[in-house]
Design a protein around this motif. Structure first.
Motif, PDB file in Angstrom:
ATOM      1  N   LEU A 178     -16.208  14.219  -2.358  1.00  0.00           N
ATOM      2  CA  LEU A 178     -16.601  15.317  -1.471  1.00  0.00           C
ATOM      3  C   LEU A 178     -18.109  15.280  -1.202  1.00  0.00           C
ATOM      4  O   LEU A 178     -18.555  15.456  -0.058  1.00  0.00           O
ATOM      5  N   LEU A 179     -18.892  15.030  -2.238  1.00  0.00           N
ATOM      6  CA  LEU A 179     -20.353  15.001  -2.058  1.00  0.00           C
ATOM      7  C   LEU A 179     -20.762  13.836  -1.149  1.00  0.00           C
ATOM      8  O   LEU A 179     -21.673  13.973  -0.323  1.00  0.00           O
ATOM      9  N   GLN A 180     -20.091  12.690  -1.292  1.00  0.00           N
ATOM     10  CA  GLN A 180     -20.416  11.538  -0.430  1.00  0.00           C
ATOM     11  C   GLN A 180     -20.102  11.851   1.034  1.00  0.00           C
ATOM     12  O   GLN A 180     -20.841  11.464   1.930  1.00  0.00           O
ATOM     13  N   VAL A 181     -18.994  12.562   1.261  1.00  0.00           N
ATOM     14  CA  VAL A 181     -18.656  12.968   2.634  1.00  0.00           C
ATOM     15  C   VAL A 181     -19.734  13.914   3.162  1.00  0.00           C
ATOM     16  O   VAL A 181     -20.247  13.761   4.280  1.00  0.00           O
ATOM     17  N   MET A 182     -20.098  14.905   2.342  1.00  0.00           N
ATOM     18  CA  MET A 182     -21.097  15.888   2.782  1.00  0.00           C
ATOM     19  C   MET A 182     -22.464  15.249   3.031  1.00  0.00           C
ATOM     20  O   MET A 182     -23.222  15.708   3.886  1.00  0.00           O
ATOM     21  N   ASN A 185     -12.257  15.310 -14.342  1.00  0.00           N
ATOM     22  CA  ASN A 185     -12.530  13.915 -13.950  1.00  0.00           C
ATOM     23  C   ASN A 185     -11.497  13.478 -12.920  1.00  0.00           C
ATOM     24  O   ASN A 185     -10.294  13.707 -13.087  1.00  0.00           O
ATOM     25  N   GLY A 186     -11.981  12.835 -11.863  1.00  0.00           N
ATOM     26  CA  GLY A 186     -11.081  12.319 -10.834  1.00  0.00           C
ATOM     27  C   GLY A 186     -10.613  13.361  -9.834  1.00  0.00           C
ATOM     28  O   GLY A 186      -9.795  13.055  -8.960  1.00  0.00           O
ATOM     29  N   ALA A 245      -8.247   9.015   2.113  1.00  0.00           N
ATOM     30  CA  ALA A 245      -6.979   8.528   1.556  1.00  0.00           C
ATOM     31  C   ALA A 245      -7.024   8.415   0.035  1.00  0.00           C
ATOM     32  O   ALA A 245      -7.896   7.741  -0.526  1.00  0.00           O
ATOM     33  N   GLY A 246      -6.099   9.108  -0.625  1.00  0.00           N
ATOM     34  CA  GLY A 246      -5.960   9.034  -2.070  1.00  0.00           C
ATOM     35  C   GLY A 246      -7.037   9.771  -2.849  1.00  0.00           C
ATOM     36  O   GLY A 246      -7.024   9.767  -4.085  1.00  0.00           O
ATOM     37  N   ARG A 247      -7.991  10.414  -2.134  1.00  0.00           N
ATOM     38  CA  ARG A 247      -9.119  11.015  -2.847  1.00  0.00           C
ATOM     39  C   ARG A 247      -9.369  12.474  -2.476  1.00  0.00           C
ATOM     40  O   ARG A 247      -9.736  13.275  -3.330  1.00  0.00           O
ATOM     41  N   LEU A 248      -9.186  12.822  -1.214  1.00  0.00           N
ATOM     42  CA  LEU A 248      -9.390  14.214  -0.765  1.00  0.00           C
ATOM     43  C   LEU A 248      -8.321  14.558   0.246  1.00  0.00           C
ATOM     44  O   LEU A 248      -7.991  13.733   1.105  1.00  0.00           O
ATOM     45  N   GLU A 249      -7.803  15.803   0.144  1.00  0.00           N
ATOM     46  CA  GLU A 249      -6.760  16.212   1.086  1.00  0.00           C
ATOM     47  C   GLU A 249      -7.061  17.569   1.683  1.00  0.00           C
ATOM     48  O   GLU A 249      -7.295  18.539   0.941  1.00  0.00           O
ATOM     49  N   ASP A 250      -7.115  17.615   2.994  1.00  0.00           N
ATOM     50  CA  ASP A 250      -7.175  18.863   3.745  1.00  0.00           C
ATOM     51  C   ASP A 250      -8.255  19.817   3.220  1.00  0.00           C
ATOM     52  O   ASP A 250      -7.971  20.956   2.854  1.00  0.00           O
ATOM     53  N   HIS A 258      -6.959  17.166  -8.137  1.00  0.00           N
ATOM     54  CA  HIS A 258      -6.225  16.119  -7.415  1.00  0.00           C
ATOM     55  C   HIS A 258      -6.613  16.059  -5.938  1.00  0.00           C
ATOM     56  O   HIS A 258      -5.741  15.925  -5.059  1.00  0.00           O
ATOM     57  N   GLY A 259      -7.911  16.197  -5.654  1.00  0.00           N
ATOM     58  CA  GLY A 259      -8.387  16.047  -4.285  1.00  0.00           C
ATOM     59  C   GLY A 259      -8.157  17.238  -3.379  1.00  0.00           C
ATOM     60  O   GLY A 259      -8.474  17.193  -2.194  1.00  0.00           O
ATOM     61  N   ARG A 260      -7.600  18.320  -3.925  1.00  0.00           N
ATOM     62  CA  ARG A 260      -7.340  19.521  -3.115  1.00  0.00           C
ATOM     63  C   ARG A 260      -8.154  20.695  -3.649  1.00  0.00           C
ATOM     64  O   ARG A 260      -8.493  20.725  -4.838  1.00  0.00           O
ATOM     65  N   ILE A 261      -8.397  21.667  -2.783  1.00  0.00           N
ATOM     66  CA  ILE A 261      -9.140  22.855  -3.209  1.00  0.00           C
ATOM     67  C   ILE A 261      -8.209  23.822  -3.935  1.00  0.00           C
ATOM     68  O   ILE A 261      -7.169  24.221  -3.400  1.00  0.00           O
ATOM     69  N   VAL A 262      -8.598  24.188  -5.168  1.00  0.00           N
ATOM     70  CA  VAL A 262      -7.895  25.253  -5.896  1.00  0.00           C
ATOM     71  C   VAL A 262      -8.431  26.597  -5.409  1.00  0.00           C
ATOM     72  O   VAL A 262      -7.680  27.531  -5.142  1.00  0.00           O
TER      73      VAL A 262
END
Ligand SMILES: Nc1ncnc2c1ncn2[C@@H]1O[C@H](COP(=O)(O)OP(=O)(O)OP(=O)(O)O)[C@@H](O)[C@H]1O
Length: 252
Positions: A39-43, A32-33, A10-15, A206-210
């Motif tokens: 993502l690294l913490q999830v991995m 930054n941000g 929530a508010g940090r990574l999307e899809d 913004h938390g999404r993959i470019v």
């Protein structure tokens, strides 16, 4: 080895959809941000997704206990809290076998030159020296797995604070570990180091993959402009991209 499916925090990574195969060398890039640390913490299995999944060796990361993960997965945080004012070697030894100048692997010493720092109290190290000790701690913790080519290294801005020589010797070590079968995912703000050393990258905004994929596929003018809001000149030098931002008007 690592697969994220529609991962959301929530508010940090999307899809986030991403597949990191064993023996690959990925860099996580973005302003930054952008969501790199998240993502690294999830991995690393340290942060659960709100929805979606993160699979590690075909198990959900939440199925692992931390002691199990700690045997083959090293995590280097961007920020560190000093535990106690103890000698560096005592600090490192908490995380693995006792480390001293005799047990210190030659490859670690060649890259990070920590032998002379091991007996020093943590509070008497410079910022870059402390970073080298922290990187040694992360790698030493999983050194038996690394020796078998089974290590997973998740490193958040490992080059932060390192002088240029140690940046390069550390990246040369990482490259060798990957050649031996280990898997590395690290975040970096140095696009040229990433272009020289990484096989793959994921670029976030913004938390999404470019973009994700081969480093050449990710580091294009259009993708970097979208992610960083700058114009880049990109050329190829000795089989590595050279990436130069154009000075924005306010910096001229
Ligand atoms: N513990 C947290 N709880 C809630 N939001 C957080 C937390 N940590 C970071 N954030 C927010 O999540 C977003 C992504 O942060 P993250 O630390 O992943 O970015 P980053 O790409 O690593 O940035 P940097 O390059 O500055 O280190 C930011 O908007 C940040 O404010």
């Amino acid at each position: 080895m690592l697969e994220l499916q529609h991962a959301h925090v929530a508010g940090r990574l999307e899809d986030i959809n991403l597949v990191v195969t064993g023996g690959q060398h990925w860099h996580v890039l973005g302003e930054n941000g952008a969501g790199k640390s998240t993502l690294l913490q999830v991995m690393a299995g340290l942060l659960e997704t709100g929805s979606g999944n993160c699979w590690l060796n075909e198990h959900n990361t939440s199925d692992y206990t931390l002691p199990h993960l700690a045997r083959f997965r090293a995590y280097h945080a961007q920020q560190h809290v000093l535990p106690f004012d103890i000698p560096a070697q005592q600090f490192i030894s908490f995380y693995g076998q006792p480390l001293n100048t005799t047990t210190l692997p030659g490859a670690l010493e060649q890259a990070l030159e920590v032998a002379a720092l091991l007996s020093k109290p943590l509070t008497r190290l410079s910022g870059g020296e402390l970073q080298r000790i922290n990187l040694t701690r992360a790698l030493w913790q999983v050194w038996p797995a690394i020796a078998e080519g089974q290590g997973l290294l998740v490193l958040d801005e490992p080059l932060q604070g390192l002088d240029i020589r140690h940046q390069l010797t550390f990246m040369a070590l990482i490259r060798q570990l990957v050649v031996n079968g280990n898997t590395v995912v690290l975040s970096s703000h140095d696009l040229n180091i990433s272009a020289r050393f990484a096989s793959h990258a994921v670029l976030l905004k913004h938390g999404r993959i470019v973009e994700r994929g081969n480093i050449e596929q990710v580091c294009t003018k259009a993708n970097l402009a979208q992610a960083f809001g700058l114009v880049f000149d990109i050329s190829n030098n000795q089989n590595a991209l050279q990436i130069q931002p154009q000075w924005p008007p306010e910096a001229r």
